[in-house]
Design an enzyme around this catalytic site. Structure first.
Site, PDB file in Angstrom:
ATOM      1  CB  SER A 107      -1.043   0.026   0.935  1.00 57.68           C
ATOM      2  OG  SER A 107      -1.740  -1.082   1.087  1.00 57.68           O
ATOM      3  CG  ASP A 111      -4.643  -0.557   2.082  1.00 57.69           C
ATOM      4  OD1 ASP A 111      -4.749  -1.517   3.031  1.00 57.69           O
ATOM      5  OD2 ASP A 111      -4.482  -0.623   0.984  1.00 57.69           O
TER       6      ASP A 111
END
Length: 384
Positions: free
Chosen positions: A124, A170
């Site tokens: 991410s 994330d």
């Protein structure tokens, strides 16, 4: 990461020093495809991060430079039409626009970005960039947003400016991560708790297949639809069930003859996975890493056989982990490529990495990239 290059580039471009901020990438120990089913995830912020150096410039425009791409971008913030053409700059623009939508004023600023989150490995990097920029702007301009609000604006940036309908995990862990702990995040209510993660005698190792299958997004949508069909069927007799998270295996069995075998199998995985995550949290509180590892292997088996989002390369790496006595191993992320996450005893780590890399090269023609990761703090200002 050595940040001297960011500082020197900023000085070269703008003739002064700025303030340095960072936000991390992430791993998810367990809990895949549970987020859009109203369940839980168990991520941690890692020691791979995105960095930005920033300074107000007294004007109304943003002057940005991506060090790793050696590319610049300049844009205004007044309307959506000011959106830059460079892909990486859209993240910066999006965060600014989301803050403006909340009634804040964002003056012009100079910014240089760089990072060491591996691209395409499922850690991410985009969420880390959004979080670093959001945290920096909030601090520089005294905007008063909470970390949770910054995370939600990062998610909205993906939805509205990048075109990715991602969940909140994330950005949430990039903003709220804590050293020595994972976050048990309730994806429905956004309530969360820190679960201790101090794996003395063990380490986390990611092995990247180097594979990115193109069918991942369409397959993701199909699985989501499977889950929604099962929920709709269960809700006919149990109206309180809004997500698979609300259902149990007994309720699922009641509709076995009313849904397709494939839909049933997908839903069974999700309900079992939510329970596995809760069991893992209890095991972590007791430092019972053998149980944690067992649950990781069960997750991989479920993702491979029931949810069918694994691939040949991921299954190969998982088999190698079993063969070499690794405590736990599974595909990390949505599937069809990316990394396996492995919980390995310290004394076995070197042998596991070397032998697995050799076997992978023999099978697929190249050596996989390997990353050791340590759980660290979320977004923050870096002071000398």
């Amino acid at each position: 990461m050595d940040t001297t290059k960011i500082k020197s580039k900023f000085n070269e471009l703008f003739g002064a020093d700025g303030t340095l901020y960072t936000a991390p990438g992430r791993i998810n120990l367990i809990g895949e495809h549970t987020d859009y089913n109203g369940g839980f995830v168990l991520p941690g912020a890692i020691d791979k991060a995105m960095y930005c150096m920033i300074q107000p410039n007294g004007g109304e425009r943003v002057k940005a430079f991506a060090l790793d791409l050696n590319e610049s971008s300049e844009f205004g913030l007044k309307t959506e039409k000011d959106k830059p053409t460079e892909g990486w700059a859209k993240y910066i623009f999006g965060v600014c626009r989301e803050m403006i939508k909340k009634g804040k004023t964002i003056p012009g600023f100079n910014i240089v970005i760089s990072g060491d989150v591996p691209l395409g490995a499922g850690m991410s990097s985009s969420a880390a960039l959004e979080s670093a920029v959001g945290f920096a702007l909030n601090d520089q301009f005294g905007l008063g947003f909470t970390r949770k609000e910054i995370a939600l604006m990062g998610q909205a940036t993906e939805h509205n400016y990048v075109g990715v309908k991602c969940g909140i995990m994330d950005q949430f862990v990039s903003c709220l991560g804590k050293e020595g702990a994972l976050i048990r995040l309730d994806c429905r209510s956004l309530e969360y708790e820190y679960v201790p993660f101090k794996p003395f005698g063990y380490q986390l190792v990611l092995i990247n297949t180097g594979v990115s299958h193109e069918l991942a997004s369409s397959a993701y949508n199909k699985r989501r639809e499977s889950c929604e069909r099962v929920v709709a069927e269960i809700a006919k007799t149990h109206p309180e069930v809004k997500f698979l998270r609300d259902a149990d295996l007994k309720q699922l069995k009641e509709v076995k003859n009313k849904v397709s075998a494939e839909d049933y199998m997908r839903a069974e995985f999700v309900i079992e996975e939510i329970q596995r995550l809760l069991d893992t949290c209890e095991a972590l509180k007791k430092n019972d890493f053998e149980t944690v590892g067992k649950k990781m292997y069960e997750t991989h088996e479920g993702l491979s056989k029931k949810y069918e989002v694994s691939c040949l390369e991921l299954d190969f790496l998982n088999d190698q982990a079993k063969l070499r006595g690794v405590t736990g191993s599974r595909v990390m992320g949505g599937g069809f490529g990316g990394c396996t996450i492995n919980l390995v005893k310290d004394e076995k780590a070197k042998d596991f990495v070397e032998k697995t890399s050799e076997a992978y090269e023999k099978a697929f023609g190249f050596r996989p990239k390997v990353y050791d990761v340590v759980i660290k703090d979320g977004a923050r200002k870096i002071t000398n």
